[in-house]
Design a protein around this motif. Sequence first.
Motif, PDB file in Angstrom:
ATOM      1  N   LEU A  80      24.469  -8.909 -29.878  1.00  0.00           N
ATOM      2  CA  LEU A  80      24.868  -9.621 -28.668  1.00  0.00           C
ATOM      3  C   LEU A  80      25.193  -8.618 -27.565  1.00  0.00           C
ATOM      4  O   LEU A  80      25.825  -7.586 -27.818  1.00  0.00           O
ATOM      5  CB  LEU A  80      26.081 -10.502 -28.953  1.00  0.00           C
ATOM      6  CG  LEU A  80      25.849 -11.656 -29.940  1.00  0.00           C
ATOM      7  CD1 LEU A  80      27.178 -12.175 -30.461  1.00  0.00           C
ATOM      8  CD2 LEU A  80      25.057 -12.771 -29.281  1.00  0.00           C
TER       9      LEU A  80
ATOM     10  N   GLU B  32      27.654 -17.646 -39.305  1.00  0.00           N
ATOM     11  CA  GLU B  32      27.659 -16.376 -38.577  1.00  0.00           C
ATOM     12  C   GLU B  32      28.693 -15.416 -39.136  1.00  0.00           C
ATOM     13  O   GLU B  32      29.871 -15.757 -39.258  1.00  0.00           O
ATOM     14  CB  GLU B  32      27.937 -16.624 -37.089  1.00  0.00           C
ATOM     15  CG  GLU B  32      27.950 -15.339 -36.269  1.00  0.00           C
ATOM     16  CD  GLU B  32      28.084 -15.580 -34.777  1.00  0.00           C
ATOM     17  OE1 GLU B  32      28.139 -14.595 -34.014  1.00  0.00           O
ATOM     18  OE2 GLU B  32      28.139 -16.758 -34.371  1.00  0.00           O
TER      19      GLU B  32
ATOM     20  N   GLU C  48      32.469 -14.533 -31.556  1.00  0.00           N
ATOM     21  CA  GLU C  48      31.201 -14.896 -32.184  1.00  0.00           C
ATOM     22  C   GLU C  48      30.238 -15.453 -31.133  1.00  0.00           C
ATOM     23  O   GLU C  48      30.637 -15.803 -30.022  1.00  0.00           O
ATOM     24  CB  GLU C  48      31.421 -15.979 -33.258  1.00  0.00           C
ATOM     25  CG  GLU C  48      32.369 -15.618 -34.376  1.00  0.00           C
ATOM     26  CD  GLU C  48      33.818 -15.954 -34.063  1.00  0.00           C
ATOM     27  OE1 GLU C  48      34.667 -15.753 -34.931  1.00  0.00           O
ATOM     28  OE2 GLU C  48      34.096 -16.416 -32.925  1.00  0.00           O
ATOM     29  N   SER C  49      28.981 -15.550 -31.504  1.00  0.00           N
ATOM     30  CA  SER C  49      28.024 -16.269 -30.669  1.00  0.00           C
ATOM     31  C   SER C  49      28.299 -17.764 -30.804  1.00  0.00           C
ATOM     32  O   SER C  49      29.245 -18.193 -31.477  1.00  0.00           O
ATOM     33  CB  SER C  49      26.591 -15.943 -31.090  1.00  0.00           C
ATOM     34  OG  SER C  49      26.264 -16.620 -32.301  1.00  0.00           O
ATOM     35  N   ASN C  50      27.455 -18.575 -30.200  1.00  0.00           N
ATOM     36  CA  ASN C  50      27.664 -20.022 -30.238  1.00  0.00           C
ATOM     37  C   ASN C  50      27.535 -20.617 -31.641  1.00  0.00           C
ATOM     38  O   ASN C  50      28.025 -21.723 -31.880  1.00  0.00           O
ATOM     39  CB  ASN C  50      26.680 -20.720 -29.295  1.00  0.00           C
ATOM     40  CG  ASN C  50      27.121 -20.617 -27.843  1.00  0.00           C
ATOM     41  OD1 ASN C  50      28.301 -20.539 -27.544  1.00  0.00           O
ATOM     42  ND2 ASN C  50      26.154 -20.604 -26.931  1.00  0.00           N
TER      43      ASN C  50
ATOM     44  N   THR D 284      34.662 -18.718 -25.206  1.00  0.00           N
ATOM     45  CA  THR D 284      33.959 -17.426 -25.213  1.00  0.00           C
ATOM     46  C   THR D 284      32.437 -17.540 -25.216  1.00  0.00           C
ATOM     47  O   THR D 284      31.749 -16.534 -25.317  1.00  0.00           O
ATOM     48  CB  THR D 284      34.390 -16.603 -26.437  1.00  0.00           C
ATOM     49  OG1 THR D 284      34.141 -17.372 -27.631  1.00  0.00           O
ATOM     50  CG2 THR D 284      35.872 -16.257 -26.375  1.00  0.00           C
ATOM     51  N   GLY D 285      31.912 -18.750 -25.100  1.00  0.00           N
ATOM     52  CA  GLY D 285      30.464 -18.930 -25.214  1.00  0.00           C
ATOM     53  C   GLY D 285      29.651 -18.360 -24.073  1.00  0.00           C
ATOM     54  O   GLY D 285      28.431 -18.221 -24.186  1.00  0.00           O
ATOM     55  N   GLN D 286      30.318 -18.015 -22.967  1.00  0.00           N
ATOM     56  CA  GLN D 286      29.592 -17.527 -21.790  1.00  0.00           C
ATOM     57  C   GLN D 286      29.677 -16.009 -21.636  1.00  0.00           C
ATOM     58  O   GLN D 286      29.342 -15.475 -20.586  1.00  0.00           O
ATOM     59  CB  GLN D 286      30.157 -18.205 -20.535  1.00  0.00           C
ATOM     60  CG  GLN D 286      30.030 -19.727 -20.573  1.00  0.00           C
ATOM     61  CD  GLN D 286      30.781 -20.405 -19.436  1.00  0.00           C
ATOM     62  OE1 GLN D 286      31.805 -19.911 -18.968  1.00  0.00           O
ATOM     63  NE2 GLN D 286      30.288 -21.552 -18.996  1.00  0.00           N
TER      64      GLN D 286
ATOM     65  N   TYR E  29      27.971 -13.594 -23.226  1.00  0.00           N
ATOM     66  CA  TYR E  29      26.806 -12.788 -23.574  1.00  0.00           C
ATOM     67  C   TYR E  29      25.556 -13.151 -22.770  1.00  0.00           C
ATOM     68  O   TYR E  29      25.329 -14.321 -22.460  1.00  0.00           O
ATOM     69  CB  TYR E  29      26.492 -12.947 -25.072  1.00  0.00           C
ATOM     70  CG  TYR E  29      27.637 -12.555 -25.981  1.00  0.00           C
ATOM     71  CD1 TYR E  29      28.046 -11.236 -26.084  1.00  0.00           C
ATOM     72  CD2 TYR E  29      28.304 -13.520 -26.741  1.00  0.00           C
ATOM     73  CE1 TYR E  29      29.093 -10.871 -26.922  1.00  0.00           C
ATOM     74  CE2 TYR E  29      29.353 -13.166 -27.584  1.00  0.00           C
ATOM     75  CZ  TYR E  29      29.737 -11.843 -27.668  1.00  0.00           C
ATOM     76  OH  TYR E  29      30.781 -11.492 -28.492  1.00  0.00           O
TER      77      TYR E  29
ATOM     78  N   ASN F 299      22.598 -12.816 -24.128  1.00  0.00           N
ATOM     79  CA  ASN F 299      21.619 -13.299 -25.101  1.00  0.00           C
ATOM     80  C   ASN F 299      22.249 -14.147 -26.195  1.00  0.00           C
ATOM     81  O   ASN F 299      21.944 -14.007 -27.373  1.00  0.00           O
ATOM     82  CB  ASN F 299      20.864 -12.118 -25.718  1.00  0.00           C
ATOM     83  CG  ASN F 299      21.792 -11.115 -26.403  1.00  0.00           C
ATOM     84  OD1 ASN F 299      22.986 -11.068 -26.125  1.00  0.00           O
ATOM     85  ND2 ASN F 299      21.240 -10.316 -27.308  1.00  0.00           N
ATOM     86  N   ASN F 300      23.178 -15.014 -25.791  1.00  0.00           N
ATOM     87  CA  ASN F 300      23.760 -15.959 -26.740  1.00  0.00           C
ATOM     88  C   ASN F 300      22.695 -16.970 -27.174  1.00  0.00           C
ATOM     89  O   ASN F 300      21.656 -17.115 -26.530  1.00  0.00           O
ATOM     90  CB  ASN F 300      24.949 -16.679 -26.109  1.00  0.00           C
ATOM     91  CG  ASN F 300      25.979 -17.148 -27.129  1.00  0.00           C
ATOM     92  OD1 ASN F 300      25.671 -17.300 -28.307  1.00  0.00           O
ATOM     93  ND2 ASN F 300      27.197 -17.369 -26.664  1.00  0.00           N
TER      94      ASN F 300
ATOM     95  N   SER G 268      23.129 -23.600 -26.835  1.00  0.00           N
ATOM     96  CA  SER G 268      23.801 -24.591 -27.678  1.00  0.00           C
ATOM     97  C   SER G 268      24.272 -25.772 -26.846  1.00  0.00           C
ATOM     98  O   SER G 268      24.295 -25.712 -25.613  1.00  0.00           O
ATOM     99  CB  SER G 268      25.000 -23.946 -28.377  1.00  0.00           C
ATOM    100  OG  SER G 268      26.123 -23.918 -27.512  1.00  0.00           O
TER     101      SER G 268
END
Length: 359
Positions: A12, A48, A301-303, A326-328, A330, A332-333, A336
């Motif tokens: 990520l 994940e 974590e990623s999504n 925290t989903g925003q 990265y 390259n997430n 979702s």
Amino acid sequence: MSLQLSVTPHQLQFKFDARTSRGAMRTHQVYYLQLRDTDNQQITGIGECAPLPGLSIDARPDLEAKLRQLKNEVNEKLITPDEVLQLLKSDDLREWPAIRFALETALLDLQRGGRKILFENDFSQGKAGIPINGLIWIGDKDFMQEQIRKKLSEGYTCLKLKIGSLDFATELDILHQIREVAGPEELTIRVDANGAFAPEEAFRKLERLARYSLHSIEQPIRQGQPEQMQQLCAYTPIPIALDEELIGVQEATRQLDLLDFIKPQYIILKPTLVGGLQASADWIKLAEQRNIGWWMTSALESNIGLNAISQFTANYNIHMPQGLGTGQLYHNNIASPLQINKGWLWYNEVIWGKLPEQA
């Protein structure tokens, strides 16, 4: 039913240098564990594994070797779902909490049809949102003020500020400026020191921080100093939330001893760090029995991981904002259905993006 396991690495990329008092992060290496029924390989459960360097006990050089070992064990022995559940409870994975979280959630996803709906509740059905805090990262004063203005304009009513890296007077000045704009009735402020305060200076700093009507402070001193933390929790002018203090405390007797000795006002639960959803549920039960508050937080974590944590959190009757925004972070997430609107996290009807190996 026998299972097949595959592991997909993914690096990520942060949109900015994500700074805490422990340093800056530009990338985050994660691994997606995918479980399939050998008789029906069209359905895949995904979890994940995303340990954090410098924090997770399983952020170790031999992590990939352990993942290969786990993959071989599952695939060669044709392990069943019941045997995966036993494996999750075994000593073999006790020191690998991020792997346990990934394997546990991959199995849950598989058993529920591989739709990334791990729990059927109002959140996963798009009927209710989860209140979340807006996360303000450490940076220079201008960078932090820019983040604060943006979060307030987006409708957040709870902000969490990372502190402990800038000059303390500068951090107090930032809090002062926030309070000039929004009082405690309008805006809840949490701070996270990530253990940055020295024990001998911590109480004095807490007294100065208390002037700004803070909701809580996470981990004011470094973990592993129970006597000093106990004293702080007993006399603090700001409620204290234990975070890093929970890492590596796996046995129920040690968990009981920690909570009964330190007596924190809150605990913060990150499934990647404490060993998964069931491990988090065990901590919650102990905390509620002692009238200790709690909230859930992602560990960057990623999504994929965030989705599992969010759906799990929605099983509880929550009122406080959770740390799930925290989903925003990265570039390259994984795309979702998780969407943020005015300080609330929602699960909308959006098709999931593909994992790296499927791209």
